[in-house]
Motif scaffolding. Structure first.
Motif, short mmCIF file in Angstrom:
data_model
loop_
_atom_site.label_atom_id
_atom_site.label_comp_id
_atom_site.label_asym_id
_atom_site.label_seq_id
_atom_site.Cartn_x
_atom_site.Cartn_y
_atom_site.Cartn_z
N ILE A 131 -4.42 -21.20 17.66
CA ILE A 131 -4.02 -21.47 18.92
C ILE A 131 -5.27 -20.77 19.77
N ILE A 132 -5.57 -21.36 21.02
CA ILE A 132 -6.30 -20.61 22.07
C ILE A 132 -5.22 -19.84 22.89
N VAL A 133 -5.32 -18.56 23.10
CA VAL A 133 -4.43 -18.01 24.03
C VAL A 133 -5.38 -17.28 25.21
N GLY A 134 -4.83 -16.91 26.40
CA GLY A 134 -5.44 -16.31 27.52
C GLY A 134 -4.76 -16.01 28.34
N PRO A 135 -5.20 -15.73 29.81
CA PRO A 135 -4.49 -15.32 30.89
C PRO A 135 -3.40 -16.43 31.36
N GLU A 136 -2.68 -16.25 31.56
CA GLU A 136 -1.62 -17.47 32.19
C GLU A 136 -2.35 -18.11 33.27
N ASN A 137 -2.91 -17.59 33.95
CA ASN A 137 -3.53 -18.67 35.30
C ASN A 137 -4.68 -19.29 34.84
N ASP A 138 -5.17 -18.91 33.51
CA ASP A 138 -6.18 -19.94 32.90
C ASP A 138 -7.41 -20.11 33.76
N PRO A 139 -8.19 -18.82 34.16
CA PRO A 139 -9.25 -19.00 34.96
C PRO A 139 -10.27 -20.05 34.60
N ALA A 140 -10.41 -20.40 33.36
CA ALA A 140 -11.43 -21.21 32.73
C ALA A 140 -10.91 -22.77 32.57
N GLY A 141 -9.65 -23.03 33.13
CA GLY A 141 -8.94 -24.23 33.14
C GLY A 141 -9.04 -25.12 31.72
N ILE A 142 -8.77 -24.38 30.65
CA ILE A 142 -9.09 -24.88 29.44
C ILE A 142 -7.58 -25.81 29.02
N LYS A 143 -6.57 -25.56 29.86
CA LYS A 143 -5.38 -26.42 29.55
C LYS A 143 -5.72 -28.03 29.82
N THR A 219 1.11 -14.84 14.11
CA THR A 219 0.81 -13.46 14.66
C THR A 219 0.95 -13.42 16.00
N TYR A 220 0.78 -14.61 16.77
CA TYR A 220 0.85 -14.51 18.13
C TYR A 220 2.36 -14.34 18.56
N LEU A 221 3.13 -15.08 17.73
CA LEU A 221 4.59 -15.07 18.11
C LEU A 221 4.90 -13.74 17.80
N ALA A 222 4.65 -13.29 16.69
CA ALA A 222 5.16 -11.72 16.15
C ALA A 222 4.62 -10.88 17.38
N GLN A 223 3.58 -10.97 17.99
CA GLN A 223 3.06 -9.97 18.98
C GLN A 223 3.34 -10.37 20.28
N LYS A 224 3.89 -11.74 20.64
CA LYS A 224 3.91 -11.93 21.92
C LYS A 224 4.69 -11.25 23.17
N ASP A 225 5.60 -10.42 22.78
CA ASP A 225 6.32 -9.65 23.58
C ASP A 225 5.39 -8.38 24.00
N LYS A 226 4.40 -8.10 23.13
CA LYS A 226 3.59 -6.94 23.25
C LYS A 226 2.24 -7.26 24.05
N VAL A 227 1.88 -8.53 24.53
CA VAL A 227 0.63 -9.05 25.06
C VAL A 227 1.04 -9.72 26.31
N LYS A 228 0.05 -9.85 27.37
CA LYS A 228 0.23 -10.81 28.33
C LYS A 228 -0.80 -12.09 28.17
N LEU A 229 -0.54 -12.98 27.28
CA LEU A 229 -1.33 -13.92 27.00
C LEU A 229 -0.31 -15.16 26.77
N ALA A 230 -0.91 -16.25 26.99
CA ALA A 230 -0.22 -17.61 27.00
C ALA A 230 -0.95 -18.42 26.13
N ILE A 231 -0.06 -19.43 25.22
CA ILE A 231 -0.96 -20.56 24.36
C ILE A 231 -1.52 -21.48 25.56
N LEU A 232 -2.63 -21.75 25.51
CA LEU A 232 -3.35 -22.47 26.60
C LEU A 232 -4.09 -23.77 25.81
#
Length: 296
Positions: A131-143, A219-232
């Motif tokens: 998966i590609i993850v990134g800032p929740e506000n998605d500055p590049a608009g990849i969603k 790995t993302y799900l296992a680390q999700k609570d430790k990082v400020k990244l969303a699935i985009l």
């Protein structure tokens, strides 16, 4: 005289009975001996206890090996030594005979090792996805991107930070394939930063820099609570993440633990282990982190 004869007969009879009993006992002992020998042959003690597993960091960072290692050791009597270095480095260890068994996830890179005869008992184990993850506000608009290649183009066009593993791992190899599919050469660009680290560390760096990165879902799900990244970005066929296991051929390297390596291969594709893999993560994340594939 009659009394004497009776006594003599009784003595002879007792002697015969004692002799017969000894012969019967000896015969039973002889018959039972082979059973003991069979039992001894059936018990095969582990001569070389240590099994060196070279693997991708995702199997460790996700917590899967924390569950599988004690189970393998309990079932087989071997001691599993895990070296989580990324698929590229793991394959090189196998190529040099520095590991007994490999658990990796870059099929195109794995095939040459199998074709050379170094990797044997090559078996499909499981899959999940990238998966590609990134800032929740998605500055590049990849969603809004139609494909993963389009998402990569948007990141490059916007010049938003992208943190690469940069370690020749299976994830790094997949990322380079995605850039190639998008006809972009990211290396040397200011926005492109190589971590040279495992997946967990790379996620932390991307979170700190509020950039994008490619990760395996587990790995993302296992680390999700430790990082400020969303699935985009997720769901494309190009993001499929397939894991294989193979042991190193003892005919190529006589120092490898051939029996131990094969034991791990057999363990990974066994019905019991496949059930563990298929259920792993469900209790904590509400979904499995891997999908069992052995025998498919």
């Amino acid at each position: 005289m009659e009394v004497v004869n009776v006594k003599k007969r009784a003595t002879i009879l007792i002697a015969l009975l004692v002799t017969l009993s000894m012969l019967v006992f000896a015969g039973c002992a002889k018959q039972e001996a082979p059973k003991d020998e069979v039992k001894k042959e059936e018990v095969k003690p582990v001569t070389n206890q240590d099994v060196i597993l070279a693997t991708t960091t995702s199997t460790q960072d996700s917590g899967l090996l924390d569950v599988l290692q004690p189970e393998f050791e309990k079932q087989t009597g071997y001691k599993l030594k895990i070296i989580a270095v990324g698929t590229g480095a793991a394959l090189k260890m196998g190529e040099k005979g520095e590991a007994d068994v490999l658990l990796v996830h870059a099929p195109k890179s794995e095939q040459p090792l199998v074709d050379s005869g170094v990797g044997i008992n090559y078996s499909l184990v499981m899959h999940n996805d990238f998966i590609i993850v990134g800032p929740e506000n998605d500055p590049a608009g990849i969603k809004d991107a139609q494909t993963t290649a389009d998402a990569m183009k948007k990141i490059a066009d916007k010049g938003t930070v992208f943190v690469s593993r940069g370690d020749d791992s299976g994830t790094h190899k997949k990322e380079l394939d995605l850039w190639k599919e998008a006809t972009i050469e990211p290396k040397g660009q200011k926005w492109y930063q190589e971590a040279g680290s495992g997946m967990g560390a790379t996620l932390n760096i991307a979170s700190e820099k509020q950039g994008y990165t490619l990760t395996d879902r587990a790995t993302y799900l296992a680390q999700k609570d430790k990082v400020k990244l969303a699935i985009l970005k997720q769901g494309d066929k190009s993001l499929l993440n397939i894991y294989h296991v193979m042991n190193v051929n003892p005919e190529k390297f006589d120092k490898v633990n051939a029996e131990g390596g094969k034991a791990f291969v057999d363990f990974m594709v066994s019905k019991e282990t496949q059930e563990i893999i298929g259920k792993f993560g469900v209790d904590k994340y509400g979904e499995p982190l891997f999908f069992a594939d052995a025998g498919k």
